[in-house]
Design a protein around this motif. Structure first.
Motif, PDB file in Angstrom:
ATOM      1  N   ASP A  74       0.845  -1.187   0.000  1.00 13.01           N
ATOM      2  CA  ASP A  74       0.000   0.000   0.000  1.00 13.01           C
ATOM      3  C   ASP A  74       0.883   1.241   0.000  1.00 13.01           C
ATOM      4  O   ASP A  74       1.674   1.478   0.899  1.00 13.01           O
ATOM      5  CB  ASP A  74      -0.903  -0.020   1.242  1.00 13.01           C
ATOM      6  N   GLN A  75       0.731   2.058  -1.025  1.00 16.83           N
ATOM      7  CA  GLN A  75       1.568   3.233  -1.219  1.00 16.83           C
ATOM      8  C   GLN A  75       1.189   4.374  -0.273  1.00 16.83           C
ATOM      9  O   GLN A  75       1.995   5.268  -0.013  1.00 16.83           O
ATOM     10  CB  GLN A  75       1.412   3.695  -2.679  1.00 16.83           C
ATOM     11  N   THR A  76      -0.034   4.335   0.246  1.00 20.95           N
ATOM     12  CA  THR A  76      -0.524   5.406   1.109  1.00 20.95           C
ATOM     13  C   THR A  76      -0.219   5.134   2.573  1.00 20.95           C
ATOM     14  O   THR A  76       0.462   5.907   3.235  1.00 20.95           O
ATOM     15  CB  THR A  76      -2.043   5.582   0.927  1.00 20.95           C
TER      16      THR A  76
ATOM     17  N   ALA B  64     -12.734  -0.258  -2.328  1.00 18.58           N
ATOM     18  CA  ALA B  64     -11.354  -0.518  -1.925  1.00 18.58           C
ATOM     19  C   ALA B  64     -10.491  -0.585  -3.183  1.00 18.58           C
ATOM     20  O   ALA B  64     -10.972  -0.360  -4.296  1.00 18.58           O
ATOM     21  CB  ALA B  64     -11.244  -1.805  -1.110  1.00 18.58           C
ATOM     22  N   GLY B  65      -9.212  -0.894  -2.991  1.00 25.98           N
ATOM     23  CA  GLY B  65      -8.295  -1.043  -4.114  1.00 25.98           C
ATOM     24  C   GLY B  65      -7.526  -2.337  -3.995  1.00 25.98           C
ATOM     25  O   GLY B  65      -7.418  -2.922  -2.908  1.00 25.98           O
ATOM     26  N   THR B  66      -6.949  -2.796  -5.090  1.00 28.23           N
ATOM     27  CA  THR B  66      -6.248  -4.077  -5.068  1.00 28.23           C
ATOM     28  C   THR B  66      -4.962  -4.028  -4.250  1.00 28.23           C
ATOM     29  O   THR B  66      -4.440  -5.068  -3.855  1.00 28.23           O
ATOM     30  CB  THR B  66      -5.922  -4.558  -6.493  1.00 28.23           C
ATOM     31  N   ARG B  67      -4.423  -2.831  -3.972  1.00 28.54           N
ATOM     32  CA  ARG B  67      -3.209  -2.692  -3.161  1.00 28.54           C
ATOM     33  C   ARG B  67      -3.507  -2.068  -1.793  1.00 28.54           C
ATOM     34  O   ARG B  67      -2.597  -1.613  -1.113  1.00 28.54           O
ATOM     35  CB  ARG B  67      -2.171  -1.851  -3.907  1.00 28.54           C
ATOM     36  N   ASP B  68      -4.740  -2.077  -1.404  1.00 26.88           N
ATOM     37  CA  ASP B  68      -5.222  -1.368  -0.220  1.00 26.88           C
ATOM     38  C   ASP B  68      -4.928  -2.157   1.057  1.00 26.88           C
ATOM     39  O   ASP B  68      -5.334  -3.309   1.193  1.00 26.88           O
ATOM     40  CB  ASP B  68      -6.728  -1.156  -0.371  1.00 26.88           C
ATOM     41  N   LEU B  69      -4.238  -1.519   2.006  1.00 29.51           N
ATOM     42  CA  LEU B  69      -3.989  -2.140   3.304  1.00 29.51           C
ATOM     43  C   LEU B  69      -5.306  -2.500   4.000  1.00 29.51           C
ATOM     44  O   LEU B  69      -5.373  -3.451   4.779  1.00 29.51           O
ATOM     45  CB  LEU B  69      -3.178  -1.195   4.191  1.00 29.51           C
ATOM     46  N   PHE B  70      -6.366  -1.756   3.703  1.00 27.09           N
ATOM     47  CA  PHE B  70      -7.668  -1.955   4.335  1.00 27.09           C
ATOM     48  C   PHE B  70      -8.604  -2.819   3.479  1.00 27.09           C
ATOM     49  O   PHE B  70      -9.809  -2.847   3.733  1.00 27.09           O
ATOM     50  CB  PHE B  70      -8.341  -0.612   4.581  1.00 27.09           C
ATOM     51  N   LEU B  71      -8.074  -3.517   2.504  1.00 28.09           N
ATOM     52  CA  LEU B  71      -8.941  -4.363   1.679  1.00 28.09           C
ATOM     53  C   LEU B  71      -9.652  -5.411   2.528  1.00 28.09           C
ATOM     54  O   LEU B  71     -10.857  -5.658   2.357  1.00 28.09           O
ATOM     55  CB  LEU B  71      -8.121  -5.034   0.577  1.00 28.09           C
ATOM     56  N   SER B  72      -8.952  -6.026   3.472  1.00 29.38           N
ATOM     57  CA  SER B  72      -9.607  -6.997   4.352  1.00 29.38           C
ATOM     58  C   SER B  72     -10.656  -6.334   5.232  1.00 29.38           C
ATOM     59  O   SER B  72     -11.720  -6.907   5.494  1.00 29.38           O
ATOM     60  CB  SER B  72      -8.575  -7.716   5.230  1.00 29.38           C
ATOM     61  N   ASN B  73     -10.363  -5.127   5.721  1.00 23.21           N
ATOM     62  CA  ASN B  73     -11.367  -4.388   6.477  1.00 23.21           C
ATOM     63  C   ASN B  73     -12.659  -4.249   5.680  1.00 23.21           C
ATOM     64  O   ASN B  73     -13.764  -4.267   6.232  1.00 23.21           O
ATOM     65  CB  ASN B  73     -10.845  -2.982   6.816  1.00 23.21           C
TER      66      ASN B  73
ATOM     67  N   GLU C  59      -8.610  -1.202  -9.593  1.00 25.85           N
ATOM     68  CA  GLU C  59      -7.343  -1.770 -10.028  1.00 25.85           C
ATOM     69  C   GLU C  59      -6.164  -0.883  -9.657  1.00 25.85           C
ATOM     70  O   GLU C  59      -6.154   0.330  -9.902  1.00 25.85           O
ATOM     71  CB  GLU C  59      -7.371  -1.963 -11.562  1.00 25.85           C
ATOM     72  N   GLY C  60      -5.153  -1.502  -9.022  1.00 26.55           N
ATOM     73  CA  GLY C  60      -3.846  -0.876  -8.873  1.00 26.55           C
ATOM     74  C   GLY C  60      -3.706   0.168  -7.784  1.00 26.55           C
ATOM     75  O   GLY C  60      -2.599   0.645  -7.558  1.00 26.55           O
ATOM     76  N   ILE C  61      -4.793   0.522  -7.091  1.00 29.09           N
ATOM     77  CA  ILE C  61      -4.683   1.649  -6.178  1.00 29.09           C
ATOM     78  C   ILE C  61      -4.539   1.200  -4.735  1.00 29.09           C
ATOM     79  O   ILE C  61      -4.975   0.123  -4.343  1.00 29.09           O
ATOM     80  CB  ILE C  61      -5.871   2.624  -6.305  1.00 29.09           C
ATOM     81  N   SER C  62      -3.914   2.067  -3.959  1.00 35.40           N
ATOM     82  CA  SER C  62      -3.740   1.859  -2.528  1.00 35.40           C
ATOM     83  C   SER C  62      -4.874   2.549  -1.780  1.00 35.40           C
ATOM     84  O   SER C  62      -5.847   3.007  -2.376  1.00 35.40           O
ATOM     85  CB  SER C  62      -2.380   2.410  -2.089  1.00 35.40           C
ATOM     86  N   HIS C  63      -4.705   2.645  -0.477  1.00 34.03           N
ATOM     87  CA  HIS C  63      -5.766   3.136   0.400  1.00 34.03           C
ATOM     88  C   HIS C  63      -6.297   4.511  -0.014  1.00 34.03           C
ATOM     89  O   HIS C  63      -5.550   5.492  -0.051  1.00 34.03           O
ATOM     90  CB  HIS C  63      -5.237   3.199   1.827  1.00 34.03           C
ATOM     91  N   ALA C  64      -7.598   4.552  -0.360  1.00 33.35           N
ATOM     92  CA  ALA C  64      -8.349   5.786  -0.627  1.00 33.35           C
ATOM     93  C   ALA C  64      -7.864   6.576  -1.833  1.00 33.35           C
ATOM     94  O   ALA C  64      -8.313   7.702  -2.047  1.00 33.35           O
ATOM     95  CB  ALA C  64      -8.373   6.681   0.612  1.00 33.35           C
ATOM     96  N   GLN C  65      -6.995   6.000  -2.658  1.00 35.23           N
ATOM     97  CA  GLN C  65      -6.485   6.769  -3.793  1.00 35.23           C
ATOM     98  C   GLN C  65      -7.528   7.026  -4.873  1.00 35.23           C
ATOM     99  O   GLN C  65      -7.250   7.765  -5.815  1.00 35.23           O
ATOM    100  CB  GLN C  65      -5.275   6.059  -4.405  1.00 35.23           C
ATOM    101  N   TYR C  66      -8.711   6.485  -4.746  1.00 34.94           N
ATOM    102  CA  TYR C  66      -9.753   6.740  -5.736  1.00 34.94           C
ATOM    103  C   TYR C  66     -10.219   8.196  -5.725  1.00 34.94           C
ATOM    104  O   TYR C  66     -10.910   8.629  -6.641  1.00 34.94           O
ATOM    105  CB  TYR C  66     -10.950   5.801  -5.531  1.00 34.94           C
ATOM    106  N   PHE C  67      -9.862   8.967  -4.709  1.00 34.15           N
ATOM    107  CA  PHE C  67     -10.202  10.394  -4.777  1.00 34.15           C
ATOM    108  C   PHE C  67      -8.975  11.299  -4.663  1.00 34.15           C
ATOM    109  O   PHE C  67      -9.106  12.520  -4.627  1.00 34.15           O
ATOM    110  CB  PHE C  67     -11.242  10.764  -3.711  1.00 34.15           C
TER     111      PHE C  67
END
Length: 343
Positions: free
Chosen positions: A236-238, A281-290, A311-319
């Motif tokens: 997760d990049q964030t 969520a995102g595929t690289r999201d630390l909170f995907l399990s959450n 696809e491809g994003i880390s935590h909350a990067q969709y905004f």
């Protein structure tokens, strides 16, 4: 062309770059080949190195320094988005809680009696005032909704349950003027968790629940429980790791309370009568399990739930990057969800 201001600051985690911390000795963010499955506009930002995640404030003064360091650029982005979407942002007090009313310039008649309640991200410690509006503004502009953003009290000055008490008080006050079926609640990360907790509190107290809820990558378990807290550490990049500032935010917000209390970790709550829910969520999201653990609870309760994993994003990067195609599509997705369920 992307405005150079926009991709730099977007929400709490990237804003922490102001702290200038280095990665922990035992956790190094992984490097990936350039993504070919996202737009070129987004791909250039997904290769940025993680920054600011491994800070550990120990005192209220250090927390305040961290909070203040993240505000100026966030507020610049807020001002830019207000101009871009011609939005009006008006401070007001609801149920004794400071809020912001976000109003779009043009609103379909159907939405004139609807309202969205927004609960901002930031781990219960970051993004006070206008700095907490970044995620909400494009939904007002693209979706055409009036949004009430709650500037709730935060730790360490105001630990649990101050934040959720403020959010619930504002929701109850909105019910005095707007039917519950016309109210939506949304937020991401800690705001996503709060978006789950408010309907649970309604169910517990026999109060009408909102018509629909969007919980983006919700911080639904404050404990380090769930596969992707481990499998996505350094991916997760964030957020990078639970062992960064995130763990310290748990300490100052939750204190000695049981982290499995559903009002802290809503994944342990009752979903038997939950309103329609959109999870992101995102595929690289630390909170995907959450996120997927909440989906499992909704499925077990046979409640309406939708899950989008980008696809491809880390935590909350969709905004985080307002001008990339994926972000605009995200807001169209959220708009379509609320349009289906708010009556």
């Amino acid at each position: 062309m992307l405005n150079p201001l926009k991709p730099t600051l977007l929400c709490s985690a990237l804003a922490l770059a102001q702290a200038g911390s280095a990665c922990a000795d035992t956790i190094v963010a992984q490097q990936f080949a350039p993504l070919t499955t996202v737009s070129p506009e987004l791909a250039q930002f997904l290769q940025l190195p993680p920054v600011g995640w491994d800070v550990h404030p120990q005192t209220a003064e250090q927390w305040e320094e961290l909070v203040q360091s993240s505000i100026p650029l966030s507020e610049q982005l807020v001002d830019h988005l207000c101009t871009q979407y011609e939005l009006t942002v008006t401070p007001e007090t609801i149920a004794g809680v400071p809020c912001f009313r976000i109003t779009p310039p043009h609103q379909p008649q159907l939405k004139q009696d609807q309202v969205l309640l927004y609960l901002h991200c930031g781990g219960y410690v970051l993004n006070p005032g206008k700095a907490g509006l970044v995620e909400a503004l494009p939904l007002a502009g693209i979706g055409g909704y009036t949004i009430i953003a709650v500037d709730y009290r935060m730790a360490p000055q105001h630990p649990y349950p101050a934040a959720i008490d403020d959010a619930f008080a504002v929701y109850q006050e909105l019910l005095q003027t707007t039917p519950a079926s016309k109210i939506g609640i949304f937020g991401s990360s800690s705001g996503g968790a709060m978006s789950l907790i408010v309907p649970m509190m309604c169910q517990e107290k026999g109060i009408a629940q909102p018509g629909a809820v969007m919980a983006g990558t919700p911080w639904s378990d404050l404990g380090k429980v769930g596969d992707t807290y481990y499998s996505h550490e350094g991916v997760d990049q964030t957020m990078v790791s639970y062992e960064g500032w995130l763990k310290d935010a748990v300490r100052v917000y939750a204190g000695d309370h049981d982290l499995k209390d559903p009002h802290l970790s809503p994944v342990y709550g009752d979903y038997s009568n939950f309103p329609p829910l959109l999870l992101i969520a995102g595929t690289r999201d630390l909170f995907l399990s959450n996120t997927v653990r909440v989906q499992a609870k909704m499925l077990a309760a046979k409640r309406p739930v939708e899950l989008i994993v980008y696809e491809g994003i880390s935590h909350a990067q969709y905004f985080f990057f307002p001008d990339v195609p994926e972000t605009k599509q995200h807001y169209r997705n959220v708009t379509a969800f609320f349009e289906r369920y708010l009556q």
